[in-house]
Design a protein around this motif. Structure first.
Motif, PDB file in Angstrom:
ATOM      1  N   LYS A  64       0.820  -1.218   0.000  1.00 48.39           N
ATOM      2  CA  LYS A  64       0.000   0.000   0.000  1.00 48.39           C
ATOM      3  C   LYS A  64       0.856   1.272   0.000  1.00 48.39           C
ATOM      4  O   LYS A  64       0.432   2.321   0.476  1.00 48.39           O
ATOM      5  CB  LYS A  64      -0.940   0.039   1.215  1.00 48.39           C
ATOM      6  N   THR A  65       2.075   1.170  -0.510  1.00 49.64           N
ATOM      7  CA  THR A  65       2.953   2.337  -0.559  1.00 49.64           C
ATOM      8  C   THR A  65       2.514   3.309  -1.650  1.00 49.64           C
ATOM      9  O   THR A  65       1.846   2.933  -2.620  1.00 49.64           O
ATOM     10  CB  THR A  65       4.408   1.909  -0.819  1.00 49.64           C
ATOM     11  N   ARG A  66       2.935   4.576  -1.477  1.00 48.79           N
ATOM     12  CA  ARG A  66       2.587   5.643  -2.411  1.00 48.79           C
ATOM     13  C   ARG A  66       3.855   6.246  -2.994  1.00 48.79           C
ATOM     14  O   ARG A  66       4.935   6.093  -2.418  1.00 48.79           O
ATOM     15  CB  ARG A  66       1.774   6.714  -1.693  1.00 48.79           C
ATOM     16  N   LEU A  92      13.455   6.911  10.708  1.00 51.12           N
ATOM     17  CA  LEU A  92      12.144   6.283  10.875  1.00 51.12           C
ATOM     18  C   LEU A  92      12.097   4.837  10.390  1.00 51.12           C
ATOM     19  O   LEU A  92      11.302   4.037  10.876  1.00 51.12           O
ATOM     20  CB  LEU A  92      11.077   7.101  10.136  1.00 51.12           C
ATOM     21  N   GLY A  93      12.917   4.509   9.417  1.00 47.57           N
ATOM     22  CA  GLY A  93      12.834   3.204   8.778  1.00 47.57           C
ATOM     23  C   GLY A  93      11.992   3.266   7.513  1.00 47.57           C
ATOM     24  O   GLY A  93      11.385   4.296   7.188  1.00 47.57           O
ATOM     25  N   ALA A  94      11.965   2.157   6.797  1.00 45.31           N
ATOM     26  CA  ALA A  94      11.267   2.105   5.515  1.00 45.31           C
ATOM     27  C   ALA A  94       9.763   1.943   5.695  1.00 45.31           C
ATOM     28  O   ALA A  94       9.302   1.362   6.680  1.00 45.31           O
ATOM     29  CB  ALA A  94      11.804   0.954   4.675  1.00 45.31           C
ATOM     30  N   HIS A  95       9.014   2.467   4.723  1.00 39.69           N
ATOM     31  CA  HIS A  95       7.559   2.261   4.725  1.00 39.69           C
ATOM     32  C   HIS A  95       7.220   0.782   4.505  1.00 39.69           C
ATOM     33  O   HIS A  95       6.191   0.305   4.987  1.00 39.69           O
ATOM     34  CB  HIS A  95       6.898   3.088   3.618  1.00 39.69           C
ATOM     35  N   ALA A  96       8.078   0.089   3.768  1.00 34.49           N
ATOM     36  CA  ALA A  96       7.822  -1.325   3.478  1.00 34.49           C
ATOM     37  C   ALA A  96       9.131  -2.045   3.223  1.00 34.49           C
ATOM     38  O   ALA A  96      10.099  -1.454   2.744  1.00 34.49           O
ATOM     39  CB  ALA A  96       6.897  -1.470   2.269  1.00 34.49           C
ATOM     40  N   ARG A 100       9.655   1.021   9.659  1.00 31.09           N
ATOM     41  CA  ARG A 100       9.171   2.104  10.514  1.00 31.09           C
ATOM     42  C   ARG A 100       7.856   1.685  11.180  1.00 31.09           C
ATOM     43  O   ARG A 100       7.280   0.652  10.824  1.00 31.09           O
ATOM     44  CB  ARG A 100       8.937   3.375   9.697  1.00 31.09           C
ATOM     45  N   ARG A 101       7.405   2.486  12.110  1.00 28.73           N
ATOM     46  CA  ARG A 101       6.089   2.226  12.692  1.00 28.73           C
ATOM     47  C   ARG A 101       5.032   2.325  11.589  1.00 28.73           C
ATOM     48  O   ARG A 101       5.120   3.194  10.724  1.00 28.73           O
ATOM     49  CB  ARG A 101       5.800   3.222  13.803  1.00 28.73           C
ATOM     50  N   LEU A 102       4.074   1.461  11.636  1.00 27.08           N
ATOM     51  CA  LEU A 102       3.023   1.316  10.613  1.00 27.08           C
ATOM     52  C   LEU A 102       3.569   0.771   9.293  1.00 27.08           C
ATOM     53  O   LEU A 102       2.882   0.791   8.281  1.00 27.08           O
ATOM     54  CB  LEU A 102       2.283   2.648  10.374  1.00 27.08           C
ATOM     55  N   GLY A 103       4.808   0.277   9.319  1.00 23.32           N
ATOM     56  CA  GLY A 103       5.388  -0.290   8.104  1.00 23.32           C
ATOM     57  C   GLY A 103       4.821  -1.665   7.795  1.00 23.32           C
ATOM     58  O   GLY A 103       4.141  -2.290   8.611  1.00 23.32           O
ATOM     59  N   VAL A 104       5.109  -2.148   6.590  1.00 24.08           N
ATOM     60  CA  VAL A 104       4.579  -3.432   6.107  1.00 24.08           C
ATOM     61  C   VAL A 104       5.736  -4.325   5.666  1.00 24.08           C
ATOM     62  O   VAL A 104       6.588  -3.906   4.884  1.00 24.08           O
ATOM     63  CB  VAL A 104       3.612  -3.224   4.925  1.00 24.08           C
ATOM     64  N   ILE A 125       2.502  -4.062  18.916  1.00 22.18           N
ATOM     65  CA  ILE A 125       1.792  -2.914  19.481  1.00 22.18           C
ATOM     66  C   ILE A 125       2.536  -1.620  19.187  1.00 22.18           C
ATOM     67  O   ILE A 125       1.959  -0.642  18.703  1.00 22.18           O
ATOM     68  CB  ILE A 125       1.607  -3.112  20.997  1.00 22.18           C
ATOM     69  N   VAL A 126       3.846  -1.605  19.475  1.00 24.53           N
ATOM     70  CA  VAL A 126       4.638  -0.378  19.342  1.00 24.53           C
ATOM     71  C   VAL A 126       4.713   0.085  17.890  1.00 24.53           C
ATOM     72  O   VAL A 126       4.590   1.273  17.593  1.00 24.53           O
ATOM     73  CB  VAL A 126       6.049  -0.593  19.914  1.00 24.53           C
ATOM     74  N   LYS A 127       4.910  -0.870  16.971  1.00 20.10           N
ATOM     75  CA  LYS A 127       5.049  -0.495  15.559  1.00 20.10           C
ATOM     76  C   LYS A 127       3.715  -0.407  14.831  1.00 20.10           C
ATOM     77  O   LYS A 127       3.666  -0.099  13.644  1.00 20.10           O
ATOM     78  CB  LYS A 127       5.977  -1.478  14.844  1.00 20.10           C
ATOM     79  N   GLY A 128       2.629  -0.680  15.523  1.00 19.95           N
ATOM     80  CA  GLY A 128       1.319  -0.546  14.887  1.00 19.95           C
ATOM     81  C   GLY A 128       1.066  -1.568  13.811  1.00 19.95           C
ATOM     82  O   GLY A 128       0.341  -1.299  12.843  1.00 19.95           O
TER      83      GLY A 128
END
Length: 299
Positions: free
Chosen positions: A167-169, A238-242, A261-265, A286-289
């Motif tokens: 779901k990356t943009r 932050l780290g990578a989105h995916a 990153r947090r909320l990453g896939v 939990i922490v990374k969502g």
């Protein structure tokens, strides 16, 4: 064309699959006949996927004796109502068939629990002729050469599907481990076309040259670099989105989790030779969502 009674095939010998399994070339394998709803394909090319190696060696379940799922050929026989397929180039992929009737198929038929897979539980493409359900064949555009198409809709679609799952943009950071390999180098090209910033992870200078030439923004060598630190350094900490892991080692998956990153896939592609569990605790989740993807709506 006249259909012969026998054909040449690469057959796995012995009832059990192991690291010492043999593949023998035989010339007297019967040519199958299409039943109602099926077509007979004269294969022209077949790619070789690493999944075939896993199947032949017994790492993954194989209930047939002919591997292969990257086949391209021409429909030469079948039902009258499938005459539109006659003499057209056709592709046979891993998903040999799905039931198209169950609740899972209503959401995504590629996850069908009743699916059949070429080279796993039905004979695959390492032979001259193969029968396929007419509903599941894919017509290949005539301008695409069959030797190019054969691996494209296995390695190519595996990476396209993986990137879509993130779901990356445009402008997002995506890491590909094993970026210089058969899957990874296709993933770079697809991701770049989608406007993503690709961090390629692999080893050796030749892989570096390949990945950067295909449009990767950065390249890190996992044998020389602290790749988790390097990825964070170029993503503002932050780290990578995916992260897409095409490697199959436990260390690669551990590093994949560290680069998110947090909320990453994280998308798992590489199949381990020996099973292991993903290194993630409930606290990490939990922490990374991290969460399961939301249920897709049927189309």
């Amino acid at each position: 064309m006249a259909v012969p009674q026998t054909q040449i095939a690469a057959v796995v010998s012995g009832p059990s699959k192991s690291s010492s399994a043999r593949v023998d070339i035989i010339s007297e394998r019967p040519v199958p006949s299409p039943k109602q709803g099926e077509v007979l394909i004269k294969l022209e090319y077949s790619g070789v996927c690493h999944s075939d190696v896993h199947s032949i060696r017994g790492d993954t379940l194989m209930l047939t004796d002919v591997a292969g799922h990257e086949g391209v050929g021409k429909v030469i026989q079948g039902e009258a109502h499938r005459a539109d397929l006659q003499c057209l180039t056709d592709l046979l992929i891993w998903l040999y068939s799905s039931c198209l009737k169950c609740e899972i198929c209503a959401i995504n038929h590629t996850a069908c629990p009743y699916q059949k897979n070429a080279g796993a539980n039905v004979p695959g493409t390492f032979q001259q002729f193969i029968v396929s359900p007419a509903e599941h064949v894919t017509i290949i555009p005539p301008e695409l050469d069959p030797d190019t198409a054969a691996p494209l809709l296995c390695a190519g679609i595996a990476m396209y599907s993986s990137i879509m799952k993130t779901k990356t943009r445009p402008g997002d950071w995506i890491v590909i481990l094993g970026a210089g390999g058969g899957l990874g180098h296709m993933g770079i090209q697809i991701a770049v076309k989608k406007g993503l910033k690709v961090i390629a992870i692999d080893s050796r200078d030749k892989k570096r040259e390949l990945c950067l030439s295909l449009g990767a923004t950065d390249y890190f060598d996992y044998k020389k670099d602290d790749i988790a630190a390097r990825v964070k350094s170029v993503t503002r900490g932050l780290g990578a989105h995916a992260v897409i892991c095409t490697a199959n080692s436990e260390s690669a998956y551990i590093q994949s989790m560290q680069m998110l990153r947090r909320l990453g896939v994280l998308v798992c592609v590489g199949i381990p030779n020996k099973p292991f569990r993903l290194p993630s605790t409930p606290l990490d989740m939990i922490v990374k969502g991290m969460e399961r993807p939301r249920r897709c709506q049927a189309h």
